[in-house]
Design a protein around this motif. Sequence first.
Motif, PDB file in Angstrom:
ATOM      1  N   ASP A  15       7.823 -12.037  -1.328  1.00 23.20           N
ATOM      2  CA  ASP A  15       6.540 -11.492  -0.890  1.00 23.20           C
ATOM      3  C   ASP A  15       6.789 -10.080  -0.349  1.00 23.20           C
ATOM      4  O   ASP A  15       7.321  -9.906   0.745  1.00 23.20           O
ATOM      5  N   LYS A  17       4.737  -7.674   0.732  1.00 21.88           N
ATOM      6  CA  LYS A  17       4.031  -7.295   1.963  1.00 21.88           C
ATOM      7  C   LYS A  17       4.718  -7.892   3.187  1.00 21.88           C
ATOM      8  O   LYS A  17       4.918  -7.210   4.189  1.00 21.88           O
ATOM      9  N   THR A  35       5.503  -0.586  -3.938  1.00 23.14           N
ATOM     10  CA  THR A  35       4.916  -0.787  -5.262  1.00 23.14           C
ATOM     11  C   THR A  35       4.784  -2.293  -5.469  1.00 23.14           C
ATOM     12  O   THR A  35       5.298  -3.067  -4.654  1.00 23.14           O
ATOM     13  N   PRO A  36       4.153  -2.727  -6.525  1.00 21.40           N
ATOM     14  CA  PRO A  36       4.107  -4.173  -6.772  1.00 21.40           C
ATOM     15  C   PRO A  36       5.487  -4.793  -7.004  1.00 21.40           C
ATOM     16  O   PRO A  36       5.652  -6.000  -6.858  1.00 21.40           O
ATOM     17  N   HIS A  37       6.471  -3.969  -7.312  1.00 21.26           N
ATOM     18  CA  HIS A  37       7.801  -4.476  -7.647  1.00 21.26           C
ATOM     19  C   HIS A  37       8.839  -4.311  -6.551  1.00 21.26           C
ATOM     20  O   HIS A  37       9.886  -4.957  -6.594  1.00 21.26           O
ATOM     21  N   CYS A  39       9.624  -2.691  -2.232  1.00 19.63           N
ATOM     22  CA  CYS A  39       9.349  -1.923  -1.019  1.00 19.63           C
ATOM     23  C   CYS A  39      10.630  -1.138  -0.770  1.00 19.63           C
ATOM     24  O   CYS A  39      11.716  -1.722  -0.662  1.00 19.63           O
ATOM     25  N   HIS A  52      11.016  -7.348  -5.481  1.00 18.70           N
ATOM     26  CA  HIS A  52      10.261  -8.579  -5.688  1.00 18.70           C
ATOM     27  C   HIS A  52      10.929  -9.457  -6.741  1.00 18.70           C
ATOM     28  O   HIS A  52      11.310  -8.993  -7.817  1.00 18.70           O
TER      29      HIS A  52
END
Length: 128
Positions: A15, A17, A35-37, A39, A52
């Motif tokens: 996760d 976030k 990014t979605p992939h 941190c 991620h």
Amino acid sequence: MVDSARLVAFVPARDIKRARDFYVDVLGCGLIEVTPHACVVVVGNTELRITHVEYFEPQPFTVLGFEVGDVHEEVKRLRGLGVEFREYAAIQQEEDDVWEVPGGGQVAWFLDPDGNTLSVQRTEAAHA
């Protein structure tokens, strides 16, 4: 050459976030980007990419260690932010879960939200 390259470290997270909140808001790492992939944070002069992953099995050993000036003070600070420190039966840790390393130095272990084992440490060589 690799021996003179800037080190980039990686740690897995399910996760992003939640990992961002922990590494930035609790540990105090400097945020570079999310990014979605991944941190991406900075720790000293090292970039740490919290990547991620859908699934992974946390390892039973330390994957990241943070060299600090005063382990006891850092343990106190992190505990105040809700971090729980690990106790290991095989070694003699002090009341605040800090292990006095034979020959000098100190270390205390804790988990990130994904179960990765991290440490705060002070080595004699780094402070001699």
